[in-house]
Structures are given as C-alpha cells and as structure tokens.
Design an enzyme around this catalytic site. Structure first.
Site, PDB file in Angstrom:
ATOM      1  N   ALA A  25     -24.027  -0.743   0.057  1.00  0.00           N
ATOM      2  CA  ALA A  25     -23.998  -0.969  -1.431  1.00  0.00           C
ATOM      3  C   ALA A  25     -22.404  -1.024  -1.883  1.00  0.00           C
ATOM      4  CB  ALA A  25     -25.036  -0.098  -2.188  1.00  0.00           C
ATOM      5  N   SER A  27     -21.769   0.234  -4.809  1.00  0.00           N
ATOM      6  CA  SER A  27     -21.868   1.434  -5.310  1.00  0.00           C
ATOM      7  C   SER A  27     -21.400   2.640  -4.217  1.00  0.00           C
ATOM      8  CB  SER A  27     -22.657   1.999  -6.166  1.00  0.00           C
ATOM      9  OG  SER A  27     -24.071   2.113  -5.429  1.00  0.00           O
ATOM     10  N   TYR A  28     -21.726   2.702  -2.830  1.00  0.00           N
ATOM     11  CA  TYR A  28     -21.464   3.321  -1.860  1.00  0.00           C
ATOM     12  C   TYR A  28     -19.970   3.197  -1.457  1.00  0.00           C
ATOM     13  CZ  TYR A  28     -26.481   3.186  -0.753  1.00  0.00           C
ATOM     14  OH  TYR A  28     -27.868   3.093  -0.971  1.00  0.00           O
ATOM     15  N   ASN A  29     -19.352   2.211  -2.001  1.00  0.00           N
ATOM     16  CA  ASN A  29     -17.886   1.880  -1.544  1.00  0.00           C
ATOM     17  C   ASN A  29     -17.615   1.849  -0.051  1.00  0.00           C
ATOM     18  OD1 ASN A  29     -15.245   1.402  -2.278  1.00  0.00           O
ATOM     19  ND2 ASN A  29     -14.655   3.384  -2.291  1.00  0.00           N
TER      20      ASN A  29
END
Length: 60
Positions: A25, A27-29
């Site tokens: 994701a 947002s998980y980077n």
C-alpha cells in the site's frame, strides 16, 4: 515495516518459499521494496498476484 532493506529481503524469501500473493500500500511506504524483491526473485511477473491500496484523494 519501516526497514525497506528488511522488507525487500522478507518479500524475496517469501517468493523463494512459494508465495505469489503480495500485498502492499502507498501508506505502507514499501511498494518500491516489494517491486525490487519481485525483480530480484527472477520469477516471472505474471506468476504474481499483487494488490496495493491508495488513499481516495489519490484516485483523482
């Protein structure tokens, strides 16, 4: 996972073990690390099922 080197290593080991479903994701980077592991694995891209998620604001 904050450590991208560890992330790449973990994903590569998972692929070598036989995993083909990979989840990432924005947002998980970790998208770049997952991609590098796939590339380094040598397994054909079409063998993998990859999911990723994005924030609604990124969808345009």
């Amino acid at each position: 996972m904050d450590d991208l080197e560890l992330c790449e290593k973990s994903v590569l080991e998972a692929i070598e073990t036989g995993y083909r479903l990979l989840d990432t994701a924005f947002s998980y980077n970790n998208e770049a690390a997952v991609g590098e592991a796939i590339k380094k694995s040598g397994a054909p891209r079409e063998e993998h099922f990859i999911t990723t998620k994005a924030f609604i604001q990124q969808m345009g």
